[in-house]
Design a protein around this motif. Structure first.
Motif, short mmCIF file in Angstrom:
data_model
loop_
_atom_site.label_atom_id
_atom_site.label_comp_id
_atom_site.label_asym_id
_atom_site.label_seq_id
_atom_site.Cartn_x
_atom_site.Cartn_y
_atom_site.Cartn_z
N GLY A 958 0.80 -1.09 0.03
CA GLY A 958 0.05 0.07 0.12
C GLY A 958 0.98 1.38 -0.10
O GLY A 958 2.25 1.13 -0.16
N LEU A 959 0.10 2.44 0.07
CA LEU A 959 0.92 3.58 0.15
C LEU A 959 1.51 3.96 1.80
O LEU A 959 0.65 3.90 2.63
N LEU A 960 2.85 3.84 2.04
CA LEU A 960 3.31 4.55 3.29
C LEU A 960 2.72 5.66 3.65
O LEU A 960 2.91 6.75 2.74
N THR A 961 2.29 5.71 4.83
CA THR A 961 1.82 7.15 5.50
C THR A 961 2.76 7.57 6.57
O THR A 961 2.58 8.76 6.90
N GLY A 962 3.76 6.73 6.95
CA GLY A 962 4.99 7.28 7.81
C GLY A 962 5.85 6.09 8.49
O GLY A 962 5.31 4.80 8.18
N TYR A 963 6.52 6.45 9.17
CA TYR A 963 7.29 5.55 10.04
C TYR A 963 7.15 5.69 11.64
O TYR A 963 6.99 7.14 12.17
N THR A 964 7.26 4.90 12.32
CA THR A 964 7.07 5.18 13.76
C THR A 964 8.24 4.71 14.66
O THR A 964 8.69 3.51 14.55
N LEU A 965 8.96 5.48 15.50
CA LEU A 965 10.39 5.23 16.01
C LEU A 965 9.85 5.13 17.36
O LEU A 965 9.34 6.32 18.06
N GLU A 966 10.36 4.10 18.23
CA GLU A 966 10.15 4.18 19.73
C GLU A 966 11.39 3.73 20.28
O GLU A 966 12.07 2.88 19.65
N TYR A 967 11.81 4.44 21.46
CA TYR A 967 13.09 3.90 21.91
C TYR A 967 13.19 4.14 23.50
O TYR A 967 12.16 5.11 24.07
N GLN A 968 14.03 3.60 24.07
CA GLN A 968 14.02 3.69 25.67
C GLN A 968 15.39 3.15 26.16
O GLN A 968 16.09 2.22 25.47
N PRO A 969 15.82 3.73 27.14
CA PRO A 969 17.38 3.36 27.55
C PRO A 969 17.17 2.08 28.42
O PRO A 969 16.24 1.58 28.86
N ILE A 970 18.56 1.29 28.51
CA ILE A 970 18.58 0.11 29.32
C ILE A 970 19.61 0.25 30.20
O ILE A 970 20.82 0.71 29.93
N LYS A 1003 17.35 1.23 23.20
CA LYS A 1003 16.96 -0.10 22.75
C LYS A 1003 15.96 0.82 21.62
O LYS A 1003 14.93 1.60 22.20
N PHE A 1004 15.96 0.36 20.29
CA PHE A 1004 15.07 1.10 19.24
C PHE A 1004 14.01 0.01 18.80
O PHE A 1004 14.45 -0.79 18.68
N TYR A 1005 12.94 0.49 18.32
CA TYR A 1005 11.58 -0.27 17.80
C TYR A 1005 11.09 0.66 16.69
O TYR A 1005 10.88 1.85 16.86
N PHE A 1006 11.15 0.14 15.59
CA PHE A 1006 10.76 0.74 14.30
C PHE A 1006 10.05 -0.01 13.48
O PHE A 1006 10.12 -1.01 13.24
N HIS A 1007 8.78 0.78 12.67
CA HIS A 1007 8.01 -0.07 11.79
C HIS A 1007 7.45 1.32 10.89
O HIS A 1007 7.32 2.38 11.17
N ALA A 1008 6.93 0.67 9.85
CA ALA A 1008 6.43 1.41 8.76
C ALA A 1008 4.92 1.12 9.01
O ALA A 1008 4.32 0.25 9.42
#
Length: 1176
Positions: A958-970, A1003-1008
């Motif tokens: 489909g047409l990508l509407t964006g990316y989401t980045l989430e992160y947190q320290p360990i 730690k990084f969490y990334f998805h389209a």
């Protein structure tokens, strides 16, 4: 008092109560006493003339007895016969017959043993020489006898001493076979109830074996010729002059008559205790059977035996109850005859009460009893010191009353030996018993401090054998108790033995017995130990095992802890075979590679010195059956025959069934086929047969283990030919071309053909058309092709078998079709309904059956992806096919890609192939969620920032509407901090994060995502770096020449210190490092400053650089907890420092970045200086 004793291996006086035995009272040999005979030869003494004669006579007494002999009632002066000597301190005579004759010493001998207190005499010992005389010479004439007559071959052996044992053999020393028809009588004669031609032989020899002299004598061979009636006329003239001929009349069937005993009644006398043998032998044709019964009661069950094919009745250990009338009955199919034997039982004297030695104190009273029975009643005679009592000196203290002598107020001089003689016409009994008048204080005869051991719950017997005159009174005490043990559970026997009925653990202890009479007392101490019983708690169990298998018998034993039992295994009550296959373990027996000879009863025996336990189990070895034998064909008919056989050994596994197989010697020689099977209880089968077959049969036995080898084939049996009984099977019609019809069938086997010249008549006609049948006759083949047919037209088909003798029954018709062609039409009105982004349903209208031109197999959907909606057409198009069988008009297409353009068409297919496609239909799938980004990289990690770079999803869906980045320290304990979320536009491919904490792992969490939602997540970890100045300084120091020189100097200094310490230690000097450490503690390390240096870029090939200001403990180890919160984990090496004594303290670490999806990881490498410290 004497007792049987069991000693321990060390010889300790351990009394095992299981073998306790009480015998009669004996006077100790150190006390004055009359003679007592201890051994003498039997009354009837038969001697071997080849050996010296030994006549035994032994006695004891004090003073030691003197011995003398009489022979035939007069004194035997041995000093006058040089051949006769007497053993020293004994009365036994030795007669040397070397060069002499035994006959000179035959006679009746009696031994006398005397001392000052009395005289004992022996039985009358009759000495006779054994004899084995030769057979008297006689002429034995040949015997000619007619078949069926009875015959007696007399033996008449010579009279020997003892009587000989008789048996019949031939010239080859083989015993003659005996049976109900031919048997040997008790007198040694050989009896034939009726003779047969196979009894003809010239070597009937009677043998007499004299066991005493180990000699065998034989009679002259007897010749017997048995003639049938046809042969009598031809041979009678030749034998008439010199042959004894038995019966010149025909010998037919006849009822029984007795050959022995004669008459209707007879009498038999037998003595009590002896063996009774009654015999009846009868003649007759057919051979009679013998039966026995007692007229006045039942035969004694356990003492009665039938021998010699029921012709002899044997009763052992005869009693008076066995007297009476016995009837023997001889019976065959023509009648019966009986004989009555009157048995009388008499008895030589036997003891009821035998007189025993009597010991009395002065002025005491006692009695001697001599009581016996017999038939007829025996007479009793008393003697004193070998002289009839009426002729002996008078004694007022003695009174004779029949079978008793009563003594009262005896005096010291009253000691004597009294003889009791009991006799009747069948024998006599002689007993010696002394009266010994003594005055003796008690003495204990049982050894002192004896240890008794007994198994719990068994009877315990503690001995206190004593002697005294008067007879001492016995009392028992336990441990330190003062009360007399008497009453439950204790019993004191007359002989002084203390009995505990059921011994328990609380009966353990020391026991004291005290013997008292008027003249004094004596005591003895013994000890009792009660032991736990030996028990097999895990017994061997019944086992069934196949040949070549393995079997394990268990035998686990529980026992008293003070004992070590021995475990022994027996097979059938005998020792195990000496075979390595038998492995005896601690608590098991293992038998490997089992064979049939291993079958039997296996017994485990657990033995201790006191008791034992045993347990047994059967081993049954099973195997496949042996082949059947003796196949016989009977009741032969055209279409059946009867087969019988003898089963083979089943090897302990019941035969479940028999399989009968056959071989067709005409059509398939050497090939065996299944015919039928019958249950294992039957040994015959009625077999149905086919014509024109050369049969052989064999039988296979089947049990639980498996199949036997086939039996040997029966004889062959051929059936006559006939017309076929059946037609070919599996008839089918199906063309392989559009204009033909291929007719196929399964041909008949040779056994189905029923005769020679097998052929097939093939019939066909078009179905539903009024046409006649077309037929053709073909050879023994399985196919025929009809050409020139219309395309895919139904036909009726028949195939009929025939041979030289006729035609098979009319077959039933089957329907087949001529050849197919490709379908002519395509499905119409194809429609597509998209259900979701990955699934669509297709519908169509079916084609007409006529256009299919064959068997419709189904429909196929061809579909392919043209392109994604947002891309151009694909260069390569991959078509996919889904098949729907039968006449379905819809189907679903799974696994589609979202947001894509697809095309499809539908085709019908038959057995020939596919028809034309329908027009292509086009459809689009809606958007879906995207796949994970292609990659995620961490770039340019700084003190408080880093950059992320990624690749677009490989499947956007489909047409990508964006990316989401989430992160947190360990943190250092791997706990996660607060989560930060950032939305990134779809056109970005990298992003820089700022204001991060330095030297911190994230730690990084990334998805389209598309309009349908988020896609799969990709994760990564990264660490911000330490102070830049410090990192720069580390780089500078690590590359300076002065630092390298310093490290070399330090290494040299350490080496010198090592040598110095080693020398000092060898000389006993004190190593001064501790004192120096106490006097000069380590200086404080100055902390780093932010502006001391800058960070340099890190690479995998960069040298390790020392980190200024780092330190380790003085023992040269690095503590993990000391560096968890420092930059050492991700930075580079640190400075080393020295204490005043020259010991080195330092830490060296390094970091590498892995260029993988897992992110950066840290590692520590040991510094060379640390390695040297560890060595020290």
């Amino acid at each position: 008092m004497l007792r049987k004793r069991c000693l321990t291996p060390g010889g300790a006086p351990l009394i095992l109560l299981v073998c306790h035995l009480i015998t009669a009272l004996d006077v100790p040999l150190d006390l004055q006493q009359p003679p007592t005979l201890t051994h003498q030869s039997p009354k009837d003494y038969i001697v071997d003339p080849r050996e010296n004669i030994v006549i035994q006579c032994e006695a004891k007494g004090k003073p030691t007895p003197n011995f003398s002999w009489t022979r035939n009632g007069t004194h035997f002066d041995i000093e006058k016969d040089a051949r006769v000597t007497m053993k020293p301190n004994s009365g036994t005579l030795l007669i040397d017959i070397t060069g002499g004759k035994v006959e000179a010493y035959e006679g009746v001998y009696q031994c006398t043993a005397r001392n000052e207190h009395g005289t004992a005499i022996s039985n009358n010992i009759v000495i006779r020489q054994s004899r084995s005389p030769l057979w008297s010479k006689e002429r034995v004439d040949p015997i000619l006898i007619q078949e069926g007559n009875s015959l007696i071959l007399e033996c008449r052996p010579p009279v020997g001493l003892p009587p000989p044992i008789i048996f019949w053999m031939d010239n080859y020393f083989q015993r003659l076979t005996q049976s109900e028809r031919v048997s040997q009588g008790l007198n040694g004669d050989l009896y034939f109830s009726n003779v047969r031609t196979e009894d003809t032989r010239n070597d009937y020899i009677c043998y007499a074996r004299f066991n005493h002299t180990q000699t065998i004598q034989q009679k002259q061979p007897i010749s017997v010729k048995v003639l049938s009636m046809d042969a009598i006329n031809e041979t009678i003239a030749a034998f008439l002059n010199d042959t004894e001929f038995y019966s010149d009349s025909p010998a037919g069937e006849r009822r029984p008559t007795f050959m022995i005993p004669k008459g209707q009644t007879s009498n038999k006398l037998v003595l009590r205790g002896h063996m009774l043998k009654l015999e009846c032998i009868a003649e007759g044709l057919p051979t009679p059977e013998i039966h026995w019964r007692k007229e006045s009661g039942e035969l004694p069950n356990k003492r009665t035996f039938h021998e010699n094919f029921q012709k002899t009745l044997k009763i052992i250990d005869v009693t008076e109850a066995d007297a009476g009338l016995y009837r023997c009955i001889a019976q065959n199919s023509l009648g019966s005859v009986h004989h009555i034997i009157n048995v009388t039982v008499m008895a030589s004297p036997y003891w009821i009460t035998e007189p025993k030695n009597l010991v009395l104190a002065p002025k005491e009273t006692g009695i001697l009893i001599c009581r016996a029975n017999g038939s007829p009643d025996p007479s009793i005679t008393w003697l004193m010191n070998g002289i009839p009592i009426e002729n002996s000196p008078k004694d007022l203290s003695r009174k004779v009353e029949g079978d008793s002598i009563i003594f009262s107020d005896v005096q010291t001089g009253s000691s004597a030996v009294y003889q009791c003689n009991v006799s009747n016409e069948f024998g006599y009994l002689l007993a010696n018993a002394f009266l010994n008048v003594l005055a003796e204080p008690p003495r204990i005869l049982t050894p002192t401090n004896q240890m008794y051991q007994v198994i719990m719950n068994n009877r315990a017997l503690l001995d206190c054998a004593s002697f005294g005159s008067p007879i001492p009174k016995i009392n028992w005490f336990k441990d330190d108790q003062t009360s007399i043990l008497d009453g439950d559970p204790y019993v004191i026997h007359d002989n002084g033995t203390l009995e505990i009925h059921v011994a328990q653990k609380d009966n353990n202890g020391k026991y004291t017995c005290i013997a008292m009479n008027d003249l004094g007392k004596a005591e003895n101490r013994v000890q009792l130990e009660v032991k736990d019983p030996t028990r097999i708690i895990k017994q061997p169990e019944y086992r069934v095992v196949q040949v070549a298998g393995k079997v394990i018998f268990e035998c686990k034993v529980k026992h008293d802890p003070t004992f070590t039992p021995t475990i022994m295994w027996l097979k059938n009550n005998e020792e195990l075979p000496d075979d390595e296959r038998f492995i005896v373990g601690e608590d098991s027996l293992t038998i490997g590679e089992v064979t049939e000879i291993d079958e039997g009863t296996y017994t485990c025996i657990a033995n201790t010195s006191l008791d034992k336990d045993s347990a047994s189990a059967e081993l049954t070895v099973v195997d496949r059956p042996d082949p059947s034998t003796d196949l016989e064909l009977t009741d032969e008919r055209e279409r059946s025959i009867h087969l019988t056989w003898t089963p083979g050994f089943d090897h302990n596994s019941i035969i479940q069934k028999y399989i009968v197989e056959y071989e067709d010697g005409l059509h398939e020689p050497g090939v065996w086929h299944y015919l039928t099977e019958v249950p294992g209880t039957k040994t015959n089968a009625h077999l149905k047969l086919s014509p024109h077959v050369l049969y052989s049969f064999r039988v296979v036995s089947v049990n639980e283990v498996g199949r036997s080898q086939p039996s040997y084939p029966s004889r062959q049996y051929q059936t006559a030919p006939a017309a076929p009984d059946e037609n070919p099977s599996k008839v089918e019609g199906a063309g392989n071309e559009p204009d033909n019809l291929v007719i196929t069938w399964e041909t008949l086997t040779g056994i189905q053909s029923n005769g020679p010249g097998l052929q097939y008549k093939v019939h066909w006609r078009q179905k539903d058309v009024d046409d006649d049948w077309t037929s053709v006759t073909v050879a023994n083949v399985s196919k025929y092709i009809v050409s020139g047919t219309q395309t895919f037209v139904p036909y009726e088909i028949k195939v009929q078998a025939l041979n030289d003798l006729g035609i098979a029954p009319e077959p039933s018709a089957v329907v087949g079709y001529s050849g197919e062609d490709l379908p002519m039409a395509a499905p119409g009105n194809v429609r597509v309904r998209v259900e979701n982004s990955t699934l669509a349903e297709v519908q169509w209208e079916p084609v007409s059956p006529k256009s299919v031109r064959g068997h419709q197999k189904g429909y196929k959907i061809y579909y392919w992806k043209e392109r994604s909606v947002f891309k151009r057409s694909r260069r390569h198009v991959e078509k996919k096919i889904l098949t729907f069988s039968g006449d379905k008009t819809h189907g679903k297409l799974p696994g589609l890609e979202p947001f894509s353009l697809y095309k499809l068409n539908v085709r019908v297919f038959n057995g020939k192939g596919e028809g034309p496609p329908s027009p292509d239909e086009q459809f689009e799938t809606p958007e879906g969620v995207p796949s994970a980004p292609a990659f995620l990289k961490i770039l340019n990690p700084m003190l408080d920032s880093l950059t992320l770079e990624w690749g677009a999803p490989s499947h956007r869906n489909g047409l990508l509407t964006g990316y989401t980045l989430e992160y947190q320290p360990i943190n250092n304990t791997h706990e996660l901090g607060p989560l930060v979320k950032i939305i990134i536009p779809a056109n970005e491919t990298n992003w820089t994060l700022k204001n991060l904490n330095y030297s911190t792992r994230y730690k990084f969490y990334f998805h389209a995502q598309t309009s349908k939602g988020p896609g799969n997540i990709i994760t990564e970890e990264a660490v911000t770096i330490m102070d830049e100045a410090m990192a720069s300084r580390q780089v500078d120091i690590a590359t300076q020449g002065w630092f390298i020189g310093l490290m070399c100097a330090i290494a040299l200094l350490i080496l010198v210190l090592l040598i110095f310490c080693f020398v000092k230690r060898n000389k006993g000097g004190k190593y001064p490092v501790k004192e120096k450490e106490d006097a000069h503690p380590d200086p404080e390390i100055q902390p780093m400053k932010d502006d001391d240096g800058t960070f340099g870029e890190y690479s995998d090939t960069e040298d390790h650089k020392p980190l200024k200001g780092s330190r380790t403990p003085s023992n040269g180890t690095v503590k993990k907890e000391d560096s968890d919160d420092s930059l050492v984990d991700y930075g580079e090496g640190g400075d080393g420092q020295f204490n005043e004594d020259g010991s080195f303290i330092g830490q060296y670490s390094g970091k590498k970045e892995k260029e993988t999806a897992e992110g950066n990881e840290s590692s520590e490498a040991p510094s060379p200086v640390n390695a040297m410290n560890s060595f020290v």
